[in-house]
Design a protein around this motif. Sequence first.
Motif, PDB file in Angstrom:
ATOM      1  N   GLU A   1      -4.084   9.258   3.641  1.00  0.00           N
ATOM      2  CA  GLU A   1      -4.287   8.130   4.563  1.00  0.00           C
ATOM      3  C   GLU A   1      -5.778   7.856   4.763  1.00  0.00           C
ATOM      4  OE1 GLU A   1      -2.502   5.880   6.076  1.00  0.00           O
ATOM      5  OE2 GLU A   1      -0.512   6.544   5.473  1.00  0.00           O
ATOM      6  N   ASN A   2      -6.556   8.934   4.826  1.00  0.00           N
ATOM      7  CA  ASN A   2      -7.997   8.816   4.984  1.00  0.00           C
ATOM      8  C   ASN A   2      -8.640   7.966   3.896  1.00  0.00           C
ATOM      9  OD1 ASN A   2      -9.762   9.603   6.858  1.00  0.00           O
ATOM     10  ND2 ASN A   2      -9.597  11.792   6.364  1.00  0.00           N
TER      11      ASN A   2
ATOM     12  N   LEU B   1      -7.383   5.693   2.166  1.00  0.00           N
ATOM     13  CA  LEU B   1      -7.020   4.272   2.216  1.00  0.00           C
ATOM     14  C   LEU B   1      -8.000   3.480   3.081  1.00  0.00           C
ATOM     15  CD1 LEU B   1      -3.145   3.942   2.572  1.00  0.00           C
ATOM     16  CD2 LEU B   1      -4.544   3.982   0.525  1.00  0.00           C
ATOM     17  N   SER B   2      -8.700   4.194   3.957  1.00  0.00           N
ATOM     18  CA  SER B   2      -9.565   3.488   4.904  1.00  0.00           C
ATOM     19  C   SER B   2     -10.831   2.970   4.243  1.00  0.00           C
ATOM     20  CB  SER B   2      -9.928   4.425   6.052  1.00  0.00           C
ATOM     21  OG  SER B   2     -10.734   5.472   5.549  1.00  0.00           O
ATOM     22  N   SER B   3     -11.150   3.462   3.065  1.00  0.00           N
ATOM     23  CA  SER B   3     -12.445   3.112   2.474  1.00  0.00           C
ATOM     24  C   SER B   3     -12.322   2.691   1.012  1.00  0.00           C
ATOM     25  CB  SER B   3     -13.382   4.316   2.565  1.00  0.00           C
ATOM     26  OG  SER B   3     -12.784   5.412   1.904  1.00  0.00           O
ATOM     27  N   CYS B   4     -11.342   1.852   0.716  1.00  0.00           N
ATOM     28  CA  CYS B   4     -11.168   1.454  -0.680  1.00  0.00           C
ATOM     29  C   CYS B   4     -10.951  -0.054  -0.764  1.00  0.00           C
ATOM     30  CB  CYS B   4      -9.959   2.169  -1.282  1.00  0.00           C
ATOM     31  SG  CYS B   4      -8.420   1.743  -0.454  1.00  0.00           S
TER      32      CYS B   4
ATOM     33  N   GLN C   1       0.819  -1.216   0.000  1.00  0.00           N
ATOM     34  CA  GLN C   1       0.000   0.000   0.000  1.00  0.00           C
ATOM     35  C   GLN C   1       0.844   1.254   0.000  1.00  0.00           C
ATOM     36  OE1 GLN C   1      -2.918   0.060   3.247  1.00  0.00           O
ATOM     37  NE2 GLN C   1      -4.407   0.081   1.582  1.00  0.00           N
ATOM     38  N   ARG C   2       1.956   1.196   0.707  1.00  0.00           N
ATOM     39  CA  ARG C   2       2.763   2.401   0.863  1.00  0.00           C
ATOM     40  C   ARG C   2       4.186   2.161   0.375  1.00  0.00           C
ATOM     41  NH1 ARG C   2      -0.077   1.615   5.338  1.00  0.00           N
ATOM     42  NH2 ARG C   2      -1.617   3.169   5.979  1.00  0.00           N
TER      43      ARG C   2
ATOM     44  N   SER D   1      -5.004  13.356   4.416  1.00  0.00           N
ATOM     45  CA  SER D   1      -6.158  13.023   3.573  1.00  0.00           C
ATOM     46  C   SER D   1      -5.879  11.806   2.706  1.00  0.00           C
ATOM     47  CB  SER D   1      -6.620  14.188   2.710  1.00  0.00           C
ATOM     48  OG  SER D   1      -5.755  15.257   2.774  1.00  0.00           O
TER      49      SER D   1
ATOM     50  N   HIS E   1     -12.473   9.631  -2.901  1.00  0.00           N
ATOM     51  CA  HIS E   1     -12.798   8.274  -2.488  1.00  0.00           C
ATOM     52  C   HIS E   1     -13.099   7.446  -3.724  1.00  0.00           C
ATOM     53  CE1 HIS E   1     -12.745   8.903   1.807  1.00  0.00           C
ATOM     54  NE2 HIS E   1     -13.283  10.076   1.576  1.00  0.00           N
TER      55      HIS E   1
END
Length: 277
Positions: free
Chosen positions: A169-170, A172-175, A42-43, A167, A146
């Motif tokens: 990082e944000n 990444l929470s919903s994908c 991911q990173r 943002s 998103h």
Amino acid sequence: VVTDKGRLKIWRDDPSIFVREVLKATPDPWQDEVLKAFPYNQRLALCASKGPGKSTLLAWIAWNFLLTRPYPKIAATSISGDNLRDGLWSEMAKWRERSPLLKELFVWQKERIFSKEYPETWWMSARQWSKSADPNSLGGTLAGLHADYIMFELDEAGGLPDAIMASAENALSSCKEGHIIIAGNPTHLEGPLFRACKTNERKLWYVKEISSDPEDPLRSPRVSIQWAKEQIEKYGRDNPWVLVNVFGRFPPSGLNGLIGLEEVEAAVNKRYREGRI
Ligand SMILES: Nc1ncnc2c1ncn2[C@@H]1O[C@H](COP(=O)(O)OP(=O)(O)O)[C@@H](O)[C@H]1O
Ligand SMILES: [Mg+2]
């Protein structure tokens, strides 16, 4: 346009094959390694000397993501709008030109690259932030994105402020699949690149360090060995400018919290001039 589904899967699983077959380029060994790692991490953080092909690699990965994921969204940013235009964004144009397939499927514009078929929902966008902005508006540079398939590419990340990352990082929470890739010279002893490489955040990142040290057998083949030797002869192996730009290493922390490249360059030029008088 129909592309062989089997090929798409192969290119998605191993972008180094995509680069060879679609873009007709041969990655350098370190680029190959990162291309293979990309789908499974991911990173990614690329911490490098000057000129080994970081922006090129970001462009290749962006094209891979645009071609092989459904309805992807990519946001790209850099230390300045000019830098993004001259670097990553022009690499995006260069490699699109090499591929009849990409030319047929995608439109390249100055601030946006998008699918001809789904222009609203299948794209990469160039984002800018202002150096004088406060942390809230900085976060806004990448906010509100998103998508199931989402990626953030932050080029010249050495001097990027932390707020930009929040943002990203944000999202990444919903994908279903999300990536953040940062690339830059290790010019600052703070900020996203420093934290990815030098703090306990490192375990979250796939970190690739790329040096141009003439004595390093794994050095970037793209940076002139002659140039590297000259810099070392002129300034010495301990010189902060050499550390950052030739070795791709962070300067020692004794040098005061923040070292902008400009300050280091100014210091080096000054010393160099004094030495010659
Ligand atoms: N593997 C490669 N094959 C061909 N050209 C490459 C390759 N890697 C980089 N380049 C070219 O080398 C030049 C420098 O690369 P760039 O990505 O701008 O370096 P950096 O961002 O690290 O400073 C660019 O013109 C780029 O297109
Ligand atoms: Mg670059």
